[in-house]
Scaffold this active site. Sequence first.
Site, mmCIF file in Angstrom:
data_model
loop_
_atom_site.group_PDB
_atom_site.id
_atom_site.type_symbol
_atom_site.label_atom_id
_atom_site.label_comp_id
_atom_site.label_asym_id
_atom_site.label_seq_id
_atom_site.Cartn_x
_atom_site.Cartn_y
_atom_site.Cartn_z
ATOM 1 N N ASP A 1 -7.997 -5.359 -0.013
ATOM 2 C CA ASP A 1 -8.464 -6.269 -1.071
ATOM 3 C C ASP A 1 -8.083 -7.721 -0.834
ATOM 4 O OD1 ASP A 1 -7.691 -3.520 -3.037
ATOM 5 O OD2 ASP A 1 -9.708 -4.366 -2.880
ATOM 6 N N HIS B 1 0.856 -1.198 0.000
ATOM 7 C CA HIS B 1 0.000 0.000 0.000
ATOM 8 C C HIS B 1 0.884 1.237 0.000
ATOM 9 C CE1 HIS B 1 -3.194 2.825 1.094
ATOM 10 N NE2 HIS B 1 -4.021 1.878 0.717
HETATM 11 C C1 SDX Z 1 -6.317 -0.072 -2.920
HETATM 12 O O1 SDX Z 1 -4.483 4.462 -2.137
HETATM 13 C C2 SDX Z 1 -5.408 3.849 -1.486
HETATM 14 O O2 SDX Z 1 -5.796 4.221 -0.390
HETATM 15 C C3 SDX Z 1 -5.995 2.645 -2.215
HETATM 16 C C4 SDX Z 1 -7.002 1.812 -1.424
HETATM 17 C C5 SDX Z 1 -8.285 2.603 -1.143
HETATM 18 O O3 SDX Z 1 -8.994 2.225 -0.191
HETATM 19 O O4 SDX Z 1 -8.617 3.507 -1.969
HETATM 20 O O5 SDX Z 1 -6.432 1.392 -0.175
HETATM 21 C C6 SDX Z 1 -7.450 0.572 -2.210
HETATM 22 O O6 SDX Z 1 -6.059 0.264 -4.056
HETATM 23 C C7 SDX Z 1 -5.449 -1.067 -2.177
HETATM 24 C C8 SDX Z 1 -4.250 -1.557 -3.051
HETATM 25 C C9 SDX Z 1 -4.762 -2.697 -3.933
HETATM 26 N N1 SDX Z 1 -3.695 -3.087 -4.898
HETATM 27 C C10 SDX Z 1 -3.042 -4.257 -4.785
HETATM 28 O O7 SDX Z 1 -3.201 -5.074 -3.866
HETATM 29 C C11 SDX Z 1 -2.083 -4.532 -5.959
HETATM 30 C C12 SDX Z 1 -0.740 -5.046 -5.406
HETATM 31 N N2 SDX Z 1 -0.089 -3.932 -4.716
HETATM 32 C C13 SDX Z 1 0.867 -3.162 -5.442
HETATM 33 O O8 SDX Z 1 0.665 -3.019 -6.815
HETATM 34 C C14 SDX Z 1 1.369 -1.923 -4.695
HETATM 35 O O9 SDX Z 1 1.666 -2.334 -3.429
HETATM 36 C C15 SDX Z 1 0.490 -0.694 -4.631
HETATM 37 C C16 SDX Z 1 0.053 -0.241 -5.985
HETATM 38 C C17 SDX Z 1 -0.695 -0.950 -3.778
HETATM 39 C C18 SDX Z 1 1.344 0.410 -3.978
HETATM 40 O O10 SDX Z 1 2.358 0.687 -4.858
HETATM 41 P P1 SDX Z 1 3.451 1.842 -4.531
HETATM 42 O O11 SDX Z 1 3.098 2.601 -3.320
HETATM 43 O O12 SDX Z 1 3.671 2.623 -5.781
HETATM 44 O O13 SDX Z 1 4.698 1.019 -4.147
HETATM 45 P P2 SDX Z 1 5.798 0.517 -5.172
HETATM 46 O O14 SDX Z 1 5.147 -0.062 -6.390
HETATM 47 O O15 SDX Z 1 6.803 1.603 -5.363
HETATM 48 O O16 SDX Z 1 6.481 -0.712 -4.365
HETATM 49 C C19 SDX Z 1 7.545 -0.493 -3.447
HETATM 50 C C20 SDX Z 1 8.358 -1.785 -3.524
HETATM 51 C C21 SDX Z 1 8.764 -2.162 -4.950
HETATM 52 O O17 SDX Z 1 9.925 -2.959 -4.845
HETATM 53 P P3 SDX Z 1 11.415 -2.250 -5.108
HETATM 54 O O18 SDX Z 1 11.321 -1.495 -6.409
HETATM 55 O O19 SDX Z 1 11.619 -1.341 -3.915
HETATM 56 O O20 SDX Z 1 12.382 -3.405 -5.141
HETATM 57 O O21 SDX Z 1 7.555 -2.891 -3.062
HETATM 58 C C22 SDX Z 1 7.353 -3.813 -4.130
HETATM 59 C C23 SDX Z 1 7.674 -3.082 -5.414
HETATM 60 O O22 SDX Z 1 8.106 -3.994 -6.421
HETATM 61 N N3 SDX Z 1 5.957 -4.209 -4.066
HETATM 62 C C24 SDX Z 1 5.521 -5.453 -4.241
HETATM 63 C C25 SDX Z 1 4.121 -5.383 -4.040
HETATM 64 N N4 SDX Z 1 3.768 -4.124 -3.762
HETATM 65 C C26 SDX Z 1 4.901 -3.399 -3.776
HETATM 66 N N5 SDX Z 1 6.155 -6.606 -4.560
HETATM 67 C C27 SDX Z 1 5.382 -7.710 -4.664
HETATM 68 N N6 SDX Z 1 4.051 -7.722 -4.474
HETATM 69 C C28 SDX Z 1 3.381 -6.587 -4.166
HETATM 70 N N7 SDX Z 1 2.076 -6.609 -3.968
#
Ligand code: SDX
Length: 433
Positions: free
Chosen positions: A367, A309
């Site tokens: 989720d 998140h």
């Molecule tokens: C919702 O914003 C809100 O409030 C949203 C929400 C709401 O109520 O409105 O809470 C609802 O959208 C919840 C999120 C649902 N999405 C998912 O579950 C999809 C999986 N999650 C990711 O795509 C991700 O965690 C996000 C999109 C939720 C957040 O992405 P960020 O903040 O842009 O973080 P990032 O992509 O920069 O990740 C930081 C690191 C990265 O690794 P490095 O580059 O540092 O090596 O963490 C890793 C990412 O690769 N990472 C994950 C991961 N989420 C982040 N690696 C594996 N699996 C994951 N799920």
Amino acid sequence: MSDTAKTARLVAPEGRTVDLPVLEGTLGPAVIDVRRLYAETGTFTYDPGYTSTASCRSAITFIDGERGVLLYRGYRIEELATKSDFLEVAYLLLHGELPTREQYDRFVHDITYHTMLHEQIQFLYRGFRRDSHPMAVMIAVVGALSAFYYEDLDVDDPHHRMVATHRMIAKMPTIAAWAYKYSVGQPFMYPRNDLDYAANFIHMMFATPCEPYRVDPVLARALDRIFILHADHEQNASTSTVRLVGSTGASPYAAVAAGIASLWGPAHGGANEAVVRMLEEIGTVDRIPEFLARAKDRNDPFRLMGFGHRVYKNYDPRAAVLKESADEVLDLLGIRHNPKLEIAKELERIALQDEYFQERKLFPNVDFYSGIILEAMGIPRRMFTAIFALARTVGWMAQWNEMIVDPEQKIGRPRQLYVGPGERAYVPMEERR
Ligand code: SDX
């Protein structure tokens, strides 16, 4: 809100020193007010994805990402999820205070008596293939509401805003349920004024004209709680979309249609459907290591859906409530063995012990468990995000109202760091190589 006399001193590239005001809120980080930055330094801030940018002042929802705390108008989500109901929470988010009995009854009546759709709207559905995703249908139908309620809508008129708000909140369950009915080739069911908000939605989803349908109160209560948990969440992508569209003075129905489109993405609200597909693909507990390895592999686009998140760097409190509700709902439904829930719990246990997830502070989000409950309740998978949109409409409308009356708000128009070609002259086609 107390704007303190504190300032942040910035030394601009050409050496000029600029003192920028620091604004402090009630809770959470202070902000550096950069509105004068370009005028005084000729430079912009740069923040792709707005990871460190506050877009507005808001008094509606607060998230403490480090502590895993979510407050709706100061009340903890855990308390509201167990003690309140969705329309009371809707009133709280819209008006800032919990309603008195009289205010609550009036609000419930107003919402109840706006649940019907204009009879012409049912024909909009017929333009879609039956197998269209409900979210695509909802984007279109909600956007079409701006064709039905346009002439008399003055967004600067408080009464017009209140009517539009009640219409939007009241009609979303009908629009969503009809998207499902259309996809299964069943007749639309009209809303019933004798049922509460969640029960009415279940009835419109699963009843038919052929026989009476009794809504299971356990399902209605579980769904009402799911609605509460999804109602609002600060300036997330879809809420920011609604605010940006609304900032141009566009119809709130058009703004909510844009919000639904934004929520549909798998990185946002579409994750609940993606989680259940992922758990199905994992299939058995012994395949979890294989998928965790893929989630950690930078060369593999696979991510653990329902994990991570932008704001929470601790357990999402909504996920905690949903994890608890999953056991409760499955037990009440007499479902003793749910493979997806067992895989989800084991996946969470292993992931939270894994250094990759610990370093990046990746925890289950809202989720991760919601889809398991919805599927156990008999809600079809393609309706999961539609239900998220139905609930989040309350937050979108609360945030839209707050934006419209905010004296600091103006049309949203970000700038950029230009990296394209410098100015150059047009070359006639015959001279190009
Ligand atoms: C919702 O914003 C809100 O409030 C949203 C929400 C709401 O109520 O409105 O809470 C609802 O959208 C919840 C999120 C649902 N999405 C998912 O579950 C999809 C999986 N999650 C990711 O795509 C991700 O965690 C996000 C999109 C939720 C957040 O992405 P960020 O903040 O842009 O973080 P990032 O992509 O920069 O990740 C930081 C690191 C990265 O690794 P490095 O580059 O540092 O090596 O963490 C890793 C990412 O690769 N990472 C994950 C991961 N989420 C982040 N690696 C594996 N699996 C994951 N799920």
